[in-house]
Scaffold this motif. Structure first.
Motif, short mmCIF file in Angstrom:
data_model
loop_
_atom_site.label_atom_id
_atom_site.label_comp_id
_atom_site.label_asym_id
_atom_site.label_seq_id
_atom_site.Cartn_x
_atom_site.Cartn_y
_atom_site.Cartn_z
N ASP A 140 0.83 -1.21 0.00
CA ASP A 140 0.00 0.00 0.00
C ASP A 140 0.86 1.26 0.00
O ASP A 140 0.54 2.24 -0.68
N ASP A 141 1.98 1.24 0.76
CA ASP A 141 2.86 2.41 0.82
C ASP A 141 3.58 2.64 -0.50
O ASP A 141 3.77 3.78 -0.94
N VAL A 142 4.00 1.56 -1.14
CA VAL A 142 4.75 1.68 -2.38
C VAL A 142 3.90 2.27 -3.49
O VAL A 142 4.35 3.15 -4.23
N MET A 154 1.58 4.24 -3.36
CA MET A 154 1.30 5.66 -3.14
C MET A 154 2.54 6.52 -3.30
O MET A 154 2.44 7.75 -3.34
N ASP A 155 3.70 5.89 -3.39
CA ASP A 155 4.95 6.61 -3.57
C ASP A 155 5.01 7.18 -4.99
O ASP A 155 4.59 6.54 -5.96
N ASP A 156 5.57 8.39 -5.11
CA ASP A 156 5.63 9.05 -6.42
C ASP A 156 6.41 8.24 -7.44
O ASP A 156 6.12 8.29 -8.64
N GLN A 157 7.43 7.51 -6.98
CA GLN A 157 8.25 6.73 -7.91
C GLN A 157 7.49 5.55 -8.49
O GLN A 157 7.80 5.09 -9.59
N PHE A 158 6.50 5.02 -7.75
CA PHE A 158 5.81 3.81 -8.17
C PHE A 158 4.34 4.05 -8.54
O PHE A 158 3.69 3.14 -9.01
N LYS A 159 3.86 5.25 -8.30
CA LYS A 159 2.42 5.50 -8.44
C LYS A 159 1.92 5.16 -9.84
O LYS A 159 0.87 4.54 -10.01
N ARG A 160 2.69 5.55 -10.85
CA ARG A 160 2.24 5.30 -12.22
C ARG A 160 2.32 3.83 -12.60
O ARG A 160 1.82 3.43 -13.63
N SER A 185 -0.80 -0.45 -10.96
CA SER A 185 -1.57 -1.62 -11.42
C SER A 185 -0.68 -2.77 -11.83
O SER A 185 -1.03 -3.94 -11.64
N ILE A 186 0.47 -2.46 -12.39
CA ILE A 186 1.36 -3.54 -12.82
C ILE A 186 2.19 -4.06 -11.65
O ILE A 186 2.66 -5.21 -11.66
N TYR A 187 2.37 -3.22 -10.61
CA TYR A 187 3.15 -3.64 -9.44
C TYR A 187 2.45 -4.76 -8.68
O TYR A 187 3.10 -5.66 -8.14
N GLN A 188 1.12 -4.73 -8.63
CA GLN A 188 0.36 -5.75 -7.91
C GLN A 188 -0.07 -6.84 -8.88
O GLN A 188 -0.77 -6.55 -9.85
#
Length: 967
Positions: A915-917, A919-925, A928-931
């Motif tokens: 959840d924290d990642v 929301m981080d600016d580096q990962f926000k975009r 959907s692919i991160y999860q």
């Protein structure tokens, strides 16, 4: 062009060698993580290198192994060389060839052979096996370096030492060893470099000790801190070379000074310069005039140009040309003399032949007759050879005469044609005259002889060059003398108008004269002192030295070696008395966490890396790890082989549950360490076959470390690939993103179609991942149910991977994606995110905010397809000797899950970190692919790979067969 290439050849070779080194040095200061694009200057990677505890430990191990193996190898190699030198030539050659077999043998064969020997011997893999392996390939290098030198050692010196009463021990250390010292130094450097740099043999024989080459190879992502290490290494080597050259230069200058003193030329140049200046100031004072350069720019340019012309005459190398022509004249004269000498010798040989024939007839003694007969046969062969050569000369002379006669006939015919031709034009007359002249010239050359003609032309050419050289030198010298007096003007110092100013000028030059005379006197004193030191036999400095004076160099070298050996031994022992041995994927951890864990628990960690599950499995034959991070299917395999410890959940801090059961039922105090329920659902389906009635899954033996799924990545920046994607699959992006392709649009046949369309396809080099493409396309599953499905999938896979534009890559896949050198690829979701971030320079603070260089990400889900959801899990070895500390490490990694996932880029198992990642600016975009996509609709299936020994082994055999036939 050829001359330019010859003069610049060495420079090109130097560029070819040093450009890669220069690139490494430059990119060690690159502010971004990319090794392809310059993002700005920084020294942070040097700090990262020194904080990287596992990397530093691997360097210490490499240095320690290199020093020990080099010392042993040099001792064995030198003694073996001395022993071989005393054998007969045939025996020596045979044994030398046998000893050099490891040099020509493939390294991988040597490595596997040594590993097999150590296993059969029951040895525990580690520092001892690593040193033994390095000694085995270093000894031949010593032999091939020392043997050529020992062959040219004068045997008379050894015999003389024995005659003078020296023992074998004294002969070896006082005669042989000093003569071998240069090659021993060379052999030592070669062995040390080969040992420090070795990878293949170390990889198979190191066990729990990782050297620097193995560490770098196992790294999943080559980051600039490796370049920082390379730069430091280059700097150390360059510094050592510079110091060595300075010492040699000083020693050489000292020897040259001694030679100059004995020849009476010591500091002669400085004396001449000072004397020249003294003469100049004396002339100024005597004549009361000084020389001044003219202000006329035209005259000055003319003078400089004449000086340049003198240099140009030297550059043209007239003397060298004359020397070459003189050598040519010598060879031509020798060739002319050879024919005359041949005929004289032939006549003498014939006369001697007749005499020998007479001796044979008149001599009745059989033995004497036989010797004469042998001499007669040799002489007959010599006469026959001379006869053939003389015949060639005679035939050549006849051939030349025929050519002369032919020219005479041609001239006669041409004259008849000219006389018989009526009204011949002036143009034709000129043609006939030119033709007669050319034929007469050719006839004259033939009459004179080609060799004599070349000889005459060479003599004439020498005269021409000498005339040109003399004329140019005289002309320039005359002009130079004419203009010199105009350029350098004498100005009187005497002035009747200003007596004081004149006196000041004279005093100035007197002071200059006294100063130079004083310097000359000081220089003469230095020269006299040096001459007395060198040439005076009674000087204490040159009396016989005591032992320490003679052997101080060896003593210093021994002290340096002992200090280095002691220091490296202490460093190795301190870094390699391990409290915990961990095996993890390359670049699969925030490296700072290793140091933090060591400091927090006051322990020493042996952290090792591997590049595949199969590599980890093979390493278990040589080392017992405490904690490992294998993938889900490998967890099943290891437990079925009874290699894993069943986890005690009471010692774990994390908690989590699925819809059906609790796996880690802990208090709410550990809510921040809750494991993703979606991940636990996937893991719980990975059952373990057990002889007991327990319903076990991998969650009973492991806790998740990272997880993710296998996705498709499309390089949207490449021309044509975007239009092809949307036209072929009618693909559409999801509503909330600009880079994620809706899963219902894609099918796993995208790689086959892309390859057929000429696009570059890059696939993860893993048998299960690649076979998944065929199984999904044919049966909509990741796991085959029988061998028949594997056979069918193998046909599909073979048709795909054998195409020339389909590339299989392991860890280098990250580099390929990060540089954008692909059209479409299959990769894990976290690695895809990291690669796109590197491609966009998103980690660089100085980079622009333009994120237009995006990849498209997609999970094929058409027609009931899905993808593999993997989990890499922390497990404990059943043979672990530090189980409590292993539990502490597992809990520590969960407590630092957020830092770990931000560093690596893969999906964390901890829900709060996820959840924290996102929301981080580096990962926000990339949220959907991160999860990983799990059960978001009824048509999409996400499953983990299952382990089935029979099916997996059969699949690996087919996979190896397929890739062995790929070009």
């Amino acid at each position: 062009m050829i001359k330019l290439f010859r003069t610049s050849y060495f420079a090109l070779i130097i560029l070819f060698i040093y450009i890669p080194i220069s690139i490494v040095i430059v990119f060690s200061f690159n502010s971004g993580q990319s090794v392809f694009n310059w993002n700005g200057f920084t020294t942070d990677w040097y700090a990262t290198f020194f904080r990287n505890s596992p990397f530093i430990k691997s360097i210490v191990t490499s240095l320690f192994v290199a020093m020990i193996s080099t010392t042993i190898s040099v001792i064995i190699g030198v003694l073996a060389s001395v022993g071989l030198s005393r054998l007969k030539p045939i025996s020596r050659s045979a044994w030398f060839s046998i000893a050099n077999i490891p040099l020509i043998n493939a390294d991988v064969i040597t490595a596997v052979s040594l590993m097999a020997v150590f296993i059969i011997a029951g040895m525990k893999f580690g520092i001892v096996t690593l040193i033994m392996a390095h000694v085995s390939f270093n000894v031949p290098y010593v032999l091939i370096t020392v043997m050529p030198r020992i062959k040219i050692v004068d045997k008379n010196l050894i015999n003389a030492s024995s005659d003078l009463g020296a023992s074998k021990f004294q002969t070896f250390f006082k005669i042989i060893l000093p003569m071998l010292r240069p090659v021993i130094i060379t052999a030592t450097v070669i062995c040390f470099a080969m040992s420090f740099d070795d990878f293949i043999i170390s990889y198979f024989t190191s066990g729990g000790d990782t050297n620097v080459s193995t560490f770098i190879y196992s790294a999943k992502k080559i980051k600039p801190y490796v370049f920082a290490f390379g730069t430091i290494l280059v700097a150390i080597i360059a510094f050592a070379i510079i110091i060595w050259n300075i010492i040699n230069i000083i020693s050489q200058k000292k020897q040259e000074s001694i030679k100059q003193i004995r020849d009476g030329k010591y500091k002669l140049k400085q004396v001449m310069n000072l004397q020249k200046k003294i003469n100049k100031y004396q002339e100024i004072l005597n004549s009361k005039t000084k020389i001044k350069i003219t202000g006329n720019l035209i005259l000055l340019i003319k003078y400089i140009w004449l000086k340049i012309k003198i240099l140009l005459i030297k550059i043209k190398r007239y003397d060298q040309k004359i020397q070459k022509l003189e050598w040519k004249i010598y060879r031509l004269k020798d060739e002319i003399r050879y024919e005359k000498k041949l005929r004289i010798n032939n006549a003498k040989s014939k006369k001697r032949l007749e005499q020998l024939k007479t001796l044979i007839i008149n001599n009745e003694k059989k033995q004497r007759k036989q010797r004469i007969q042998n001499a007669l046969v040799k002489l007959e062969n010599k006469v026959e050879k001379q006869r053939l050569e003389i015949n060639w000369y005679d035939n050549h002379a006849r051939h030349i005469q025929e050519k002369i006669d032919g020219i005479d006939d041609l001239i006669f015919n041409l004259k008849n044609n000219q006389l018989n031709t009526a009204n011949i034009s002036k143009k034709s007359e000129r043609w006939y005259a030119k033709k007669y002249k050319a034929l007469e010239f050719k006839k004259a050359i033939l009459i004179e002889g080609k060799i004599k003609y070349k000889l005459r032309m060479a003599v004439n050419r020498i005269e021409e060059i000498q005339k040109i050289k003399t004329k140019k030198q005289v002309d320039i010298a005359v002009k130079l003398n004419e203009i010199k007096n105009k350029v350098f003007i004498r100005i009187p110092l005497v002035s009747e108008i200003n007596i004081d100013k004149m006196q000041q000028r004279l005093n100035f030059y007197r002071h200059k004269l006294i100063n130079k005379e004083q310097k000359l006197d000081d220089l003469y004193k230095v020269i006299s002192r040096k001459i007395a030191e060198i040439l005076n036999p009674d000087n204490d400095k040159y009396r016989p030295k005591i032992w320490i004076s003679r052997s101080w160099k060896w003593l210093v070298a021994l002290i340096v070696f002992a200090a280095s050996f002691t220091g490296l031994t202490v460093a190795y022992i301190r870094n390699n008395i391990y409290d915990l041995i961990i095996a993890n994927w390359g670049e699969y951890i925030d490296i700072d966490l290793i140091g933090k864990f060591e400091n927090e628990f006051n322990v020493n960690v042996n952290y090792q890396e591997y590049d595949s599950n199969e590599t980890l499995y093979n390493k278990l034959y040589t080392i017992d790890y405490d904690v490992m991070m294998p993938s889900d299917y490998m967890v099943q395999r290891l437990e079925q082989e009874n290699r894993l410890e069943k986890l005690n959940v009471d010692k774990l801090k994390m908690w989590g549950k699925t819809a059906s059961s609790d796996y880690y039922n802990k208090s709410q105090d550990n809510k921040d360490l809750e494991i993703s329920s979606k991940l636990l659902d996937v893991m719980s389906s990975s059952k373990i076959e057990s002889g007991s009635n327990e319903n076990l899954s991998i969650t009973d033996y492991s806790v998740p470390y990272f997880w993710g799924d296998l996705i498709v990545v499309v390089n949207s920046t490449h021309v044509g690939i975007k239009d092809w994607l949307f036209n072929t699959y009618n693909a559409k992006l999801t509503a909330n993103t600009s880079s994620e392709i809706d899963e219902s649009s894609l099918s796993w046949d995208i790689f086959q179609k892309a390859a057929d369309s000429g696009f570059n396809v890059v696939l993860n080099f893993d048998a299960k991942n690649i076979f998944q493409i065929g199984l999904q396309q044919l049966y909509q599953t990741e796991n085959a149910n029988d061998l028949a499905e594997i056979d069918a999938a193998s046909v599909y896979v073979k048709n795909l991977v054998t195409k020339n534009n389909v590339f299989l890559q392991g860890d280098e896949l990250m580099t390929t994606l990060g540089s954008g050198n692909f059209d479409i690829a299959m990769v894990y979701n976290g690695d895809a995110i990291w690669s796109n971030k590197v491609f966009n320079h998103e980690d660089d603070d100085n980079a622009s905010n333009d994120k237009s260089n995006i990849f498209y990400f997609g999970r094929p889900g058409r027609n009931g397809m899905g993808t593999n959801v993997f989990s890499d899990n922390m497990v404990m070895s059943k043979n672990s000797k530090h189980k409590d500390l292993a539990y502490n490490f597992i809990n520590f990694m969960y407590e630092n899950a957020l830092d770990n996932t931000k560093s690596v880029g893969l999906t964390s198992p901890v829900q709060k970190a996820i959840d924290d990642v996102v929301m981080d600016d580096q990962f926000k975009r990339y949220a959907s692919i991160y999860q990983p996509l799990i059960d978001q609709n009824t048509n999409y299936k996400s499953e983990a790979f299952k382990f089935n020994a029979k099916i997996d082994n059969y699949m690996m055999d087919l996979f190896n067969s397929i890739i062995s036939g790929k070009n």
